[in-house]
Design a protein around this motif. Structure first.
Motif, mmCIF file in Angstrom:
data_model
loop_
_atom_site.group_PDB
_atom_site.id
_atom_site.type_symbol
_atom_site.label_atom_id
_atom_site.label_comp_id
_atom_site.label_asym_id
_atom_site.label_seq_id
_atom_site.Cartn_x
_atom_site.Cartn_y
_atom_site.Cartn_z
ATOM 1 N N ILE B 34 0.851 -1.188 0.000
ATOM 2 C CA ILE B 34 0.000 0.000 0.000
ATOM 3 C C ILE B 34 0.887 1.238 0.000
ATOM 4 C CG2 ILE B 34 -1.815 1.269 1.228
ATOM 5 C CD1 ILE B 34 -2.587 -1.261 2.657
ATOM 6 N N TRP B 35 0.425 2.272 -0.656
ATOM 7 C CA TRP B 35 1.040 3.587 -0.569
ATOM 8 C C TRP B 35 0.118 4.509 0.228
ATOM 9 C CZ3 TRP B 35 5.810 5.203 -1.643
ATOM 10 C CH2 TRP B 35 6.597 4.447 -2.521
ATOM 11 N N TYR B 36 0.765 5.254 1.149
ATOM 12 C CA TYR B 36 0.045 6.225 1.960
ATOM 13 C C TYR B 36 0.645 7.613 1.757
ATOM 14 C CZ TYR B 36 -2.384 2.701 4.778
ATOM 15 O OH TYR B 36 -3.202 1.677 5.210
ATOM 16 N N LYS B 37 -0.211 8.618 1.938
ATOM 17 C CA LYS B 37 0.212 10.013 1.898
ATOM 18 C C LYS B 37 -0.047 10.616 3.270
ATOM 19 C CE LYS B 37 -1.184 14.446 -0.195
ATOM 20 N NZ LYS B 37 -2.179 15.098 -1.107
ATOM 21 N N GLN B 38 0.966 11.302 3.819
ATOM 22 C CA GLN B 38 0.781 11.918 5.121
ATOM 23 C C GLN B 38 1.123 13.400 5.052
ATOM 24 O OE1 GLN B 38 3.279 10.548 8.366
ATOM 25 N NE2 GLN B 38 1.718 11.048 9.885
ATOM 26 N N GLU B 39 0.140 14.224 5.306
ATOM 27 C CA GLU B 39 0.360 15.662 5.388
ATOM 28 C C GLU B 39 0.764 16.005 6.818
ATOM 29 O OE1 GLU B 39 -3.433 16.940 3.917
ATOM 30 O OE2 GLU B 39 -2.654 17.147 1.895
ATOM 31 N N SER B 40 1.426 17.119 6.955
ATOM 32 C CA SER B 40 1.990 17.511 8.243
ATOM 33 C C SER B 40 0.929 17.533 9.346
ATOM 34 C CB SER B 40 2.644 18.885 8.114
ATOM 35 O OG SER B 40 3.209 19.285 9.336
ATOM 36 N N GLY B 41 1.218 16.826 10.448
ATOM 37 C CA GLY B 41 0.328 16.833 11.599
ATOM 38 C C GLY B 41 -0.916 15.998 11.454
ATOM 39 N N LYS B 42 -0.989 15.203 10.391
ATOM 40 C CA LYS B 42 -2.178 14.377 10.172
ATOM 41 C C LYS B 42 -1.806 12.906 10.087
ATOM 42 C CE LYS B 42 -4.663 17.950 7.582
ATOM 43 N NZ LYS B 42 -5.372 18.275 6.310
ATOM 44 N N GLY B 43 -2.816 12.061 10.166
ATOM 45 C CA GLY B 43 -2.577 10.642 9.999
ATOM 46 C C GLY B 43 -2.409 10.288 8.529
ATOM 47 N N PRO B 44 -1.730 9.193 8.234
ATOM 48 C CA PRO B 44 -1.559 8.770 6.832
ATOM 49 C C PRO B 44 -2.897 8.447 6.185
ATOM 50 C CG PRO B 44 -0.034 7.610 8.283
ATOM 51 C CD PRO B 44 -1.021 8.302 9.170
ATOM 52 N N GLN B 45 -2.978 8.760 4.886
ATOM 53 C CA GLN B 45 -4.186 8.456 4.123
ATOM 54 C C GLN B 45 -3.852 7.483 3.011
ATOM 55 O OE1 GLN B 45 -5.116 12.695 3.162
ATOM 56 N NE2 GLN B 45 -7.156 12.150 3.852
ATOM 57 N N PHE B 46 -4.726 6.529 2.811
ATOM 58 C CA PHE B 46 -4.562 5.541 1.755
ATOM 59 C C PHE B 46 -4.579 6.208 0.383
ATOM 60 C CE2 PHE B 46 -5.118 1.626 -0.477
ATOM 61 C CZ PHE B 46 -6.032 1.895 -1.493
ATOM 62 N N ILE B 47 -3.640 5.805 -0.462
ATOM 63 C CA ILE B 47 -3.625 6.300 -1.841
ATOM 64 C C ILE B 47 -4.016 5.183 -2.797
ATOM 65 C CG2 ILE B 47 -2.248 7.300 -3.692
ATOM 66 C CD1 ILE B 47 -0.321 8.340 -1.610
ATOM 67 N N ILE B 48 -3.234 4.113 -2.784
ATOM 68 C CA ILE B 48 -3.446 3.030 -3.734
ATOM 69 C C ILE B 48 -2.782 1.783 -3.197
ATOM 70 C CG2 ILE B 48 -1.364 3.518 -5.115
ATOM 71 C CD1 ILE B 48 -3.104 2.935 -7.616
ATOM 72 N N ASP B 49 -3.281 0.634 -3.611
ATOM 73 C CA ASP B 49 -2.682 -0.627 -3.186
ATOM 74 C C ASP B 49 -2.466 -1.537 -4.389
ATOM 75 O OD1 ASP B 49 -5.768 -2.193 -1.853
ATOM 76 O OD2 ASP B 49 -5.327 -1.219 -3.771
ATOM 77 N N ILE B 50 -1.686 -2.591 -4.151
ATOM 78 C CA ILE B 50 -1.431 -3.552 -5.208
ATOM 79 C C ILE B 50 -1.121 -4.904 -4.585
ATOM 80 C CG2 ILE B 50 1.051 -3.041 -5.375
ATOM 81 C CD1 ILE B 50 0.728 -3.417 -8.458
ATOM 82 N N ARG B 51 -1.593 -5.942 -5.207
ATOM 83 C CA ARG B 51 -1.298 -7.295 -4.752
ATOM 84 C C ARG B 51 -0.116 -7.849 -5.543
ATOM 85 N NH1 ARG B 51 -5.271 -8.636 -1.441
ATOM 86 N NH2 ARG B 51 -7.268 -7.562 -1.713
ATOM 87 N N SER B 52 0.471 -8.893 -4.986
ATOM 88 C CA SER B 52 1.691 -9.419 -5.606
ATOM 89 C C SER B 52 1.417 -10.146 -6.915
ATOM 90 C CB SER B 52 2.403 -10.361 -4.627
ATOM 91 O OG SER B 52 1.551 -11.426 -4.262
ATOM 92 N N ASN B 53 0.171 -10.427 -7.226
ATOM 93 C CA ASN B 53 -0.129 -11.078 -8.508
ATOM 94 C C ASN B 53 -0.335 -10.063 -9.643
ATOM 95 O OD1 ASN B 53 -2.570 -10.033 -7.720
ATOM 96 N ND2 ASN B 53 -3.735 -11.912 -8.009
ATOM 97 N N MET B 54 -0.064 -8.799 -9.323
ATOM 98 C CA MET B 54 -0.165 -7.744 -10.314
ATOM 99 C C MET B 54 1.185 -7.041 -10.412
ATOM 100 S SD MET B 54 -3.738 -6.131 -8.924
ATOM 101 C CE MET B 54 -3.943 -4.985 -10.287
#
Lengths: 110, 110
Positions: B34-54
């Motif tokens: 999974i990739w997450y984006k975290q802005e200053s002072g905030k919790g990480p937000q989900f961006i996109i995910d990928i499974r190992s079969n892709m």
């Protein structure tokens, strides 16, 4: 979708004082819950996770403890804070294989 | 210890350019990222995910590429905007939780 509530947003505590951070979750039942800590400029370190009421797994030996008194409540505690306990504490909930995070608590131990 | 790491701690790009953030992982058995984006002072937000079969997955302006041969993950952001400035983390599933890397700080300049 789930909503994660964390409070307080910021906290300044003296060394040796106790700590209690609370996290509650809405919009889901029997969730897996997590406490992560993030030091400044660093990644996220898993501290505790819980798969159900009263079930706590600790990932690293430390000065902190966790409890899950209710299905959607997860508490992070310490009896005596250390300087090294300073950091950004994040509660998270597992949903659809992804972790969803709360807004975090910035803890400064002085 | 962390099994997920990032090649570059900071990345500066001009507004409108494409951004590429890289990540290496060490556990060849990891099956979900999974990739997450975290802005200053905030919790990480989900961006996109990928499974190992892709090996590729696209979202809105973002693409994740997975190279299992060299255990490498990348996040591509098209037409980078000022609002993309944040710290980006890759994470791999590890049992009940996710292991996070240290993060890459993306700075978008006008």
């Amino acid at each position: 979708s789930q909503t994660i509530h964390q409070w307080p947003a910021t906290l300044v505590q003296p060394v040796g004082s106790p700590l209690s951070l609370e996290c509650t979750v809405e919009g889901t039942s029997n969730p897996n819950l997590y406490w992560y800590r993030q030091a400044a400029g660093r990644g996220l370190q898993l501290l505790f996770y819980s798969v159900g009421i009263g079930q706590i797994s600790s990932e690293v030996p430390q000065n902190l403890s966790a409890s899950r008194p209710q299905d959607r409540q997860f508490i992070l505690s310490s009896k005596k804070l250390l300087l090294s306990d300073s950091g950004f504490y994040l509660c998270a909930c597992l949903g659809d294989e992804k972790l969803f995070f709360g807004s975090g608590t910035q803890l400064s131990v002085l | 210890g962390e099994s997920v790491g990032l090649h570059l701690p900071t990345l500066s790009v001009q507004e409108g350019d494409n951004s590429i953030i890289n990540c290496a992982y060490s556990n060849s058995a990891s099956d979900y990222f999974i990739w997450y984006k975290q802005e200053s002072g905030k919790g990480p937000q989900f961006i996109i995910d990928i499974r190992s079969n892709m090996d590729k997955r696209q979202g809105q302006r973002v693409t994740v590429l997975l190279n299992k041969t060299v255990k490498h993950l990348s996040l591509q952001i098209a037409a980078t905007q000022p609002g993309d400035s944040a710290v980006y983390f890759c994470a791999e599933r590890a049992g009940y939780a996710l292991n996070f890397g240290k993060g890459t700080s993306l700075l978008v300049t006008p």
